[in-house]
Design an enzyme around this catalytic site. Structure first.
Site, mmCIF file in Angstrom:
data_model
loop_
_atom_site.group_PDB
_atom_site.id
_atom_site.type_symbol
_atom_site.label_atom_id
_atom_site.label_comp_id
_atom_site.label_asym_id
_atom_site.label_seq_id
_atom_site.Cartn_x
_atom_site.Cartn_y
_atom_site.Cartn_z
ATOM 1 N N GLY A 1 0.808 -1.221 0.000
ATOM 2 C CA GLY A 1 0.000 0.000 0.000
ATOM 3 C C GLY A 1 0.840 1.270 0.000
ATOM 4 O O GLY A 1 0.491 2.246 0.655
ATOM 5 N N SER B 1 0.692 -4.313 4.817
ATOM 6 C CA SER B 1 1.129 -4.581 6.178
ATOM 7 C C SER B 1 1.102 -3.294 6.995
ATOM 8 O O SER B 1 1.432 -2.228 6.481
ATOM 9 C CB SER B 1 2.542 -5.156 6.127
ATOM 10 O OG SER B 1 3.172 -5.014 7.357
ATOM 11 N N LYS C 1 6.222 22.217 -10.417
ATOM 12 C CA LYS C 1 7.647 22.029 -10.725
ATOM 13 C C LYS C 1 7.912 22.386 -12.177
ATOM 14 O O LYS C 1 7.276 21.838 -13.077
ATOM 15 C CB LYS C 1 7.999 20.560 -10.434
ATOM 16 C CG LYS C 1 9.382 20.157 -10.897
ATOM 17 C CD LYS C 1 9.677 18.706 -10.548
ATOM 18 C CE LYS C 1 10.947 18.258 -11.255
ATOM 19 N NZ LYS C 1 11.236 16.834 -11.078
ATOM 20 N N THR D 1 12.007 9.922 -11.527
ATOM 21 C CA THR D 1 11.320 9.029 -12.458
ATOM 22 C C THR D 1 10.628 7.818 -11.817
ATOM 23 O O THR D 1 10.061 6.999 -12.533
ATOM 24 C CB THR D 1 12.336 8.508 -13.497
ATOM 25 O OG1 THR D 1 13.545 8.187 -12.797
ATOM 26 C CG2 THR D 1 12.618 9.534 -14.560
ATOM 27 N N GLY D 2 10.684 7.706 -10.467
ATOM 28 C CA GLY D 2 10.110 6.517 -9.826
ATOM 29 C C GLY D 2 8.619 6.375 -10.100
ATOM 30 O O GLY D 2 8.143 5.322 -10.547
HETATM 31 P P1 FAD Z 1 6.880 1.196 -0.814
HETATM 32 O O1 FAD Z 1 6.534 2.613 -0.616
HETATM 33 O O2 FAD Z 1 8.094 0.662 -0.107
HETATM 34 O O3 FAD Z 1 5.612 0.346 -0.365
HETATM 35 C C1 FAD Z 1 5.708 -1.030 -0.100
HETATM 36 C C2 FAD Z 1 4.388 -1.496 0.485
HETATM 37 O O4 FAD Z 1 4.414 -2.900 0.557
HETATM 38 C C3 FAD Z 1 4.095 -0.980 1.893
HETATM 39 O O5 FAD Z 1 2.741 -0.633 1.981
HETATM 40 C C4 FAD Z 1 4.351 -2.195 2.773
HETATM 41 O O6 FAD Z 1 3.557 -2.188 3.939
HETATM 42 C C5 FAD Z 1 3.934 -3.309 1.826
HETATM 43 N N1 FAD Z 1 4.538 -4.589 2.155
HETATM 44 C C6 FAD Z 1 5.854 -4.927 2.115
HETATM 45 N N2 FAD Z 1 6.001 -6.212 2.489
HETATM 46 C C7 FAD Z 1 4.751 -6.682 2.755
HETATM 47 C C8 FAD Z 1 4.250 -7.927 3.211
HETATM 48 N N3 FAD Z 1 5.043 -8.950 3.496
HETATM 49 N N4 FAD Z 1 2.915 -8.053 3.378
HETATM 50 C C9 FAD Z 1 2.068 -7.016 3.124
HETATM 51 N N5 FAD Z 1 2.500 -5.814 2.697
HETATM 52 C C10 FAD Z 1 3.823 -5.655 2.527
HETATM 53 N N6 FAD Z 1 10.106 8.654 -7.122
HETATM 54 C C11 FAD Z 1 9.714 9.751 -7.766
HETATM 55 O O7 FAD Z 1 8.892 9.674 -8.687
HETATM 56 N N7 FAD Z 1 10.212 10.971 -7.428
HETATM 57 C C12 FAD Z 1 11.138 11.142 -6.448
HETATM 58 O O8 FAD Z 1 11.538 12.257 -6.162
HETATM 59 C C13 FAD Z 1 11.593 9.990 -5.778
HETATM 60 N N8 FAD Z 1 12.518 10.078 -4.798
HETATM 61 C C14 FAD Z 1 12.961 8.949 -4.198
HETATM 62 C C15 FAD Z 1 13.985 9.032 -3.252
HETATM 63 C C16 FAD Z 1 14.491 7.881 -2.676
HETATM 64 C C17 FAD Z 1 15.614 7.974 -1.705
HETATM 65 C C18 FAD Z 1 13.929 6.614 -2.992
HETATM 66 C C19 FAD Z 1 14.453 5.360 -2.371
HETATM 67 C C20 FAD Z 1 12.897 6.536 -3.908
HETATM 68 C C21 FAD Z 1 12.420 7.679 -4.531
HETATM 69 N N9 FAD Z 1 11.409 7.618 -5.484
HETATM 70 C C22 FAD Z 1 11.032 8.736 -6.142
HETATM 71 C C23 FAD Z 1 10.742 6.358 -5.792
HETATM 72 C C24 FAD Z 1 9.398 6.299 -5.081
HETATM 73 O O9 FAD Z 1 9.584 6.496 -3.702
HETATM 74 C C25 FAD Z 1 8.739 4.958 -5.332
HETATM 75 O O10 FAD Z 1 8.723 4.688 -6.697
HETATM 76 C C26 FAD Z 1 7.314 4.973 -4.850
HETATM 77 O O11 FAD Z 1 7.224 5.470 -3.549
HETATM 78 C C27 FAD Z 1 6.729 3.607 -4.913
HETATM 79 O O12 FAD Z 1 7.116 2.845 -3.826
HETATM 80 P P2 FAD Z 1 6.425 1.438 -3.666
HETATM 81 O O13 FAD Z 1 4.977 1.637 -3.477
HETATM 82 O O14 FAD Z 1 6.869 0.555 -4.766
HETATM 83 O O15 FAD Z 1 7.092 0.834 -2.345
#
Ligand code: FAD
Length: 510
Positions: A12, A42, A81, A353-354
């Site tokens: 999430g 989680s 931006k 770009t994430g």
């Molecule tokens: P996360 O935010 O890590 O979410 C993971 C989810 O999975 C959480 O809800 C967690 O609870 C759940 N989860 C994990 N394991 C389990 C399990 N076993 N059971 C149930 N749930 C689980 N992107 C941009 O576009 N612009 C930016 O400026 C930018 N800056 C960034 C800076 C940094 C330092 C980093 C590391 C990343 C950056 N990004 C940026 C990338 C961006 O943060 C991510 O692409 C975006 O937040 C997506 O994250 P996510 O949802 O994939 O993962």
């Protein structure tokens, strides 16, 4: 018809909730094809909580999602931006004499030639001392004065110039969650502890509380853990660690000095001894962080660098240390599992770009959505397109380091002495030593960046064609002078007409 009647999203963060809102909007819109969408996340494992700068594609995604732009300003602390300001990348000097800008707007064509050609023509003849980002386009005129790309009366998603957003990632995920759940996405909390796998892919996920959840399609949004795509399905990780050295970040928001502090309408990326720091102004605070190479900088040194940058500004939280895995899954769509966000891949956020990759993957997934769950051609094409997109981004980010004149620390010297420069980037650099970049030079399946994007970096870091510069050398200087004078007039008018970023957000919030 699509072969999926039920979809389970695990995770999430931004990826999970954007997928939920998107899938509900696109699939849920057809009552003849009811699809049950469920998201489980989680409460113990947090989301990454960063991801505050975006690229202009997010505007189209929000339109698809049916989310009003004003909601970003009232609910996600958003500002606008214009692009990115790079400080200290030329030679490591102070920002006053060592900066260049990478705006979103693209140089226009005047008198049959791009402003890149006009500027190059004058530059090679010694007839202009202006930097390209200042002479060749309009948008950087908005940077210095903290001006908004939108007018006070611009409709949602419209402006005279391209723009993106800065926003609070946690609040964006909350907004997406509200929209998705209001429209029928089922939401529950639970930690996935075991994933069952069969011939056709994933057959079930088991939660810590004993529940067993099944679906036709599983979407892995578990962040860097990659629980479904990596741990369960064993799709290999393609690492870019030999080219891109930064593998850690420390993030910490700081308070504004006062409630009406001017807001920078650009992201700042400042080169540091072992990486770079970011500053992102939101309405109520500034997001900051240091992206660094753990081989060249300890966590303590990184925190100290960030705190030094903060100066007297008040931190709003403890510094948060983050490990980053740079690269991507060999296949983001494997059998009945699609990986999105950090589970699918990540490249350091230098060009913000994430979130773009989440948007892109969702759109491509729909383009290639098969009629049967076992159809393979679309899946293979999807995987090769996304892998190619990651390769291009690796090259584009690496370009910033490879052509930087900064070689004052072991980290920066590594970009001459140690890193792998892929042949695809070597070829472009060789070509652009001879000619101005053109879109046809970038032989990618699909591309986020145009020749103009590359040229902003090349010109900013003074890597210009020295062995000839194509058609522009035959242009009469007076034609090019006229073209750039025309741009200068539009820049002056833009500065006159644009409100400050602060005035704009005050107006939107009423
Ligand atoms: P996360 O935010 O890590 O979410 C993971 C989810 O999975 C959480 O809800 C967690 O609870 C759940 N989860 C994990 N394991 C389990 C399990 N076993 N059971 C149930 N749930 C689980 N992107 C941009 O576009 N612009 C930016 O400026 C930018 N800056 C960034 C800076 C940094 C330092 C980093 C590391 C990343 C950056 N990004 C940026 C990338 C961006 O943060 C991510 O692409 C975006 O937040 C997506 O994250 P996510 O949802 O994939 O993962």
């Amino acid at each position: 018809m699509i072969p999926y009647r039920s979809i389970l999203i695990v995770g999430g963060g931004t990826a999970g909730w954007m997928a939920a809102a998107y899938l509900q909007r696109v699939l849920g819109a057809n009552p003849a094809m009811p699809v049950q969408i469920r998201l489980v996340e989680s409460t113990e494992i947090g989301s990454i909580g960063v991801g505050e700068a975006t690229v202009p594609t997010l505007r189209d995604t929000l339109k698809i999602l049916g989310i009003a732009e004003s909601e970003l300003f009232t609910q996600a602390d958003a500002t606008l931006k214009n692009g990115i300001r790079f400080n200290g990348w030329k030679h490591g000097g102070a920002a006053a004499d060592d900066h260049y800008d990478h705006p979103f707007d693209h140089p226009v064509s005047l008198q049959g030639h791009s402003t890149m050609a006009h500027w190059m023509n004058l530059r090679q003849r010694g007839l202009t001392a202006q930097a390209f980002d200042e002479a060749g386009g309009v948008q950087t005129a908005l940077f210095d004065k903290n001006l908004s790309p939108k007018f006070l009366n611009s409709p949602d998603f419209e402006a005279p110039i391209a723009y993106a957003y800065h926003l609070d990632a946690i609040k964006l995920a909350a907004l997406l969650r509200r929209v998705a759940t209001e429209r029928g996405v089922q939401h529950s909390y639970g930690e996935v502890t075991e994933v069952e796998v069969g011939e056709e892919g994933i057959t079930a996920v088991n939660l810590k509380d004993g529940q067993r959840l099944t679906a036709d399609l599983y979407i892995d949004c578990t962040g860097f853990a990659g629980l479904l795509i990596g741990k369960a399905l064993k799709v290999p990780w393609v690492s870019y660690a030999d080219s891109l050295l930064c593998d850690r970040a420390v993030a910490c928001p700081i308070a504004h000095a006062h409630a009406q502090q001017p807001l920078r309408s650009y992201t700042t990326a400042t080169a540091r001894a072992a990486g770079w720091t970011w500053e992102i102004d939101l309405q109520s605070r500034t997001g900051t962080g240091y992206v660094y190479s753990s081989a060249h900088c300890s966590d303590d040194e990184a925190v100290a660098t960030l705190q030094q940058m903060h100066g007297s500004a008040q931190p709003m939280a403890e510094p948060r240390l983050l490990k980053m895995r740079i690269g991507h899954r060999a296949r983001m769509w494997e059998k009945n599992c699609l990986a999105l966000g950090l589970a699918g891949g990540f490249i350091e956020p230098l060009e913000s770009t994430g979130i773009y990759f989440i948007e892109r993957a969702l759109q491509s997934f729909f383009d290639f959505l098969p009629a049967t769950a076992t159809a393979q051609c679309g899946r293979q094409k999807f995987n090769s397109l996304i892998a190619d997109l990651y390769d291009e981004l690796r090259d584009f980010i690496l370009l910033h380091y490879v052509i930087s004149g900064r070689r004052d620390t072991p980290f920066w010297r590594s970009y001459t002495e140690a890193v792998v420069i892929p042949p695809s980037l070597q070829e472009l650099l060789c070509l652009w030593d001879e000619k101005l970049p053109h879109n046809t030079d970038i032989q990618r399946k699909q591309s986020l960046f145009t020749a103009a994007n590359y040229f902003y970096i090349l010109a900013g870091l003074n890597r210009l064609p020295s062995k000839g510069f194509g058609q522009s050398s035959y242009l009469a200087p007076s034609v090019s002078q006229g073209a750039l004078a025309h741009i200068a007039k539009i820049r002056a008018a833009a500065v006159q007409q644009s409100p400050s970023m602060r005035d704009f957000t005050n107006m939107v919030r009423g």
